[in-house]
Design a protein around this motif. Structure first.
Motif, mmCIF file in Angstrom:
data_model
loop_
_atom_site.group_PDB
_atom_site.id
_atom_site.type_symbol
_atom_site.label_atom_id
_atom_site.label_comp_id
_atom_site.label_asym_id
_atom_site.label_seq_id
_atom_site.Cartn_x
_atom_site.Cartn_y
_atom_site.Cartn_z
ATOM 1 N N THR A 120 0.854 -1.187 0.000
ATOM 2 C CA THR A 120 0.000 0.000 0.000
ATOM 3 C C THR A 120 0.886 1.231 0.000
ATOM 4 O OG1 THR A 120 -1.766 1.192 1.171
ATOM 5 C CG2 THR A 120 -0.152 0.009 2.523
ATOM 6 N N ALA A 162 -3.423 -1.452 -2.648
ATOM 7 C CA ALA A 162 -4.321 -0.403 -2.155
ATOM 8 C C ALA A 162 -3.592 0.938 -2.185
ATOM 9 C CB ALA A 162 -4.785 -0.719 -0.739
ATOM 10 N N ARG A 183 -3.724 5.115 -1.400
ATOM 11 C CA ARG A 183 -4.337 6.269 -0.738
ATOM 12 C C ARG A 183 -4.003 7.515 -1.547
ATOM 13 N NH1 ARG A 183 -0.991 4.250 2.759
ATOM 14 N NH2 ARG A 183 0.077 6.252 3.082
#
Length: 605
Positions: free
Chosen positions: A439, A468, A470
């Motif tokens: 991530t 993932a 952000r």
């Protein structure tokens, strides 16, 4: 309307790059200095070749920017200052002609003189040079400015200052800098250092950010501002340099107002509504589809395409190699394969924009296809063991079929990730050998609507790899603070490159930038090969060696896989109020520094 770069300008590029057209030494004071060869303009030139020397003066222009500012000092690391201050409020000893790869002519200095090996440079100030408060520009101001910028200013000034062995006054209007080593470019770099008023900063901390601007000698002074909302610049009626040949046809507008908006969408609507006068369009598709509003139909707003002959530079998503997640080149290669350029380009530009192939593409300095050959291969050969795949044997960016699934390239990306020790678990999450999920954060500047769209599509593709993402959007001040400190995983990154790369390449790619804040080495690369290629281009004694060294550097940078490049524009797309005009002769750098609003003028309705 589309303009062409003149034949004269094309010839100037080739001629100025030929090292043998004039001797390297400059034993006598001269009106100008070129990186290689001789200046194109004679001592008695009346104006730069790409200006309108008879342009009317007066009127105003309202520009729009996204983001904001919290400082009025553009010469330090702290704070975020408006871009216009640095170029319009301050002057340097020499001024640049943007119709030559790298040539300077006298501005605050009436002449320049260097040693045969360029191991020193001497400038003689013009007697009438004045700061905006009417006080004279002195040798003492020059010496103080260069020292304080080198010691307390932005890191971009440090590299050159470290090469200065002595700085001394040699007369009431002359100053000499002696270097620790011969450097062909250093006299030009110092010629472009801003000169500030020493007296303003007596007993004060120059490096402290604030809303008091340094006093300069440039054509404009600050007439009003509100942090984050607007900046108003007004032409100084007593500007000392208005009659210089270098300035003729430039700085014609009485007022320049810059309005700041939260995002690009609001900015465009402000332009449509007449609140601002000019809009630079970054999307070729929008250029064809979004300019059907009434002001276009009535002719109040016109569209212009401004061509250029400069390298593409690099623009895209940079991966911070200081972070463990991007330290492995195979992971960075996986990101390049996961980025479906053809699909994203089709969605956002209609597929009309060409991709950046390498850092110096679109010029003779670019690496070119296929294996490295000749002098380029000779330069790279000593570093064969450290170079990444493709540097010697040939490299090209991944190409997809343009479908959103991007299956073939995602399979390659997954294979690269597996080679680097990443595996997808039963939960569909990509993890390393210790079970940590893959991530990371992508940092964006508030208001960067196009960047946001690019990242949104990219993040969807990464989900299929079990990654993932952000996405963090911050204001301009935070973005500058975090990127200066390299506090990000991935961020949107742009570096413009010139036809005459030099010492600034160390600031961009040098290993000192791994730890030194404020450089352009956002990727954190530490490459002996890149530094050797920079040294080679700086010490080249022939045109062929210079081009070969730059092409070799381009191979090291591109195959380092540090940046996921997007597209570039062969021409700038500018919509503007019809009463704002610019010359029909376009400099080789096109819509670049020194073009807008510098050589524009306003005509009456």
């Amino acid at each position: 309307m589309r303009q062409e770069i003149s034949l004269r300008a094309r010839i100037a590029v080739a001629a100025a790059l030929l090292f043998g057209m004039a001797g390297f030494g400059q034993a006598e004071p001269a009106h100008g200095i070129a990186m290689y060869g001789a200046p194109a303009l004679p001592p008695d030139f009346v104006s730069l070749p790409y200006v309108n020397p008879d342009a009317p003066r007066g009127g105003r222009i309202v520009l729009g920017e996204t983001g904001g500012f919290d400082s009025l000092n553009p010469f330090i690391l702290k704070g975020n200052a408006p871009w216009a201050l640095r170029s319009l409020g301050y002057e340097t000893l020499m001024g640049r002609s943007w119709d030559e790869p790298f040539t300077l002519y006298g501005l605050l200095a009436e002449s320049v003189q260097t040693g045969p090996d360029r191991d020193w440079v001497e400038f003689t100030l013009r007697e009438g040079a004045r700061f905006s408060d009417g006080s004279p520009v002195t040798v003492e101001d020059v010496l103080w400015s260069f020292r304080v910028l080198g010691e307390q200013g932005h890191p971009r000034y440090l590299g050159a200052w470290e090469k200065v062995a002595t700085a001394e006054a040699t007369g009431p209007r002359s100053v000499r800098f002696t270097f620790t080593t011969a450097d062909r470019e250093l006299p030009l770099i110092l010629g472009l250092r801003p000169v500030l008023q020493k007296a303003q900063w007596e007993g004060r901390d120059f490096a402290q950010s604030g809303l008091e601007a340094p006093i300069g000698s440039g054509p404009y002074v600050i007439a009003g501002f509100e942090p984050g909302r607007f900046l108003l610049l007004r032409r100084n009626p007593d500007w000392w340099g208005r009659d210089l040949a270098l300035n003729r046809g430039q700085h014609n507008l009485d007022e320049i107002r810059i309005e700041f908006y939260a995002d690009a969408g609001v900015l465009f609507e402000a332009f449509r509504g007449g609140a601002i006068d000019i809009y630079r369009e970054s999307s070729a598709a929008r250029w064809q589809s979004a300019y059907d509003f009434p002001a276009i139909a009535t002719g109040r707003i016109v569209k212009a395409e401004i061509p250029h002959a400069r390298p593409t530079g690099i623009s895209g998503l940079v991966m911070n190699g200081r972070r463990p997640v991007f330290a492995d080149w195979r992971v960075r290669d996986a990101m390049l394969h996961a980025f479906d350029f053809e699909f994203i380009n089709g969605v956002l530009t209609g597929g009309t924009q060409p991709r950046i192939a390498s850092y110096f593409s679109n010029s003779e300095l670019g690496m070119g296809p296929g294996p490295a050959e000749g002098r380029v291969r000779e330069l790279l050969a000593p570093f064969a063991d450290e170079l990444l795949p493709g540097a010697l044997d040939g490299y090209a960016l991944p190409v997809s079929d343009g479908r959103p699934s991007n299956r073939r390239n995602l399979r390659i990306a997954f294979a690269r990730l597996e080679e680097a020790g990443w595996r997808v678990g039963d939960d569909g999450v990509l993890r390393d050998g210790a079970g940590r999920p893959f991530t990371f954060e992508i940092l964006l500047r508030q208001g960067a609507a196009e960047s946001q769209k690019i990242v949104d599509i990219f993040a969807e593709g990464l989900k299929r790899l079990g990654i993932a993402v952000r996405i963090s959007t911050v204001d301009s001040a935070q973005y500058t603070e975090r990127t200066d400190a390299y506090d990000f995983d991935m961020a949107f990154y742009t570096v413009g490159l010139s036809l005459s790369p030099g010492n600034e390449q160390r600031l961009y790619w040098g290993s000192e930038g791994v730890t030194r804040p404020g450089t352009r080495n956002w990727m954190g690369m530490a490459s002996p090969a890149a530094e050797a290629m920079i040294e080679a281009l700086l010490t080249s004694d022939s045109h062929e060696d210079f081009v070969a060294a730059t092409r070799a550097l381009d191979r090291v940078l591109t195959t380092g896989r540090h940046v996921i490049p997007i597209w570039y524009a062969p021409s700038s797309l500018i919509a503007h109020r019809a009463t704002l005009r610019y010359p029909q002769t376009i400099p080789i750098y096109g819509d670049w520094i020194g073009f807008l609003p510098d050589i524009w003028w306003s005509e009456r309705e």
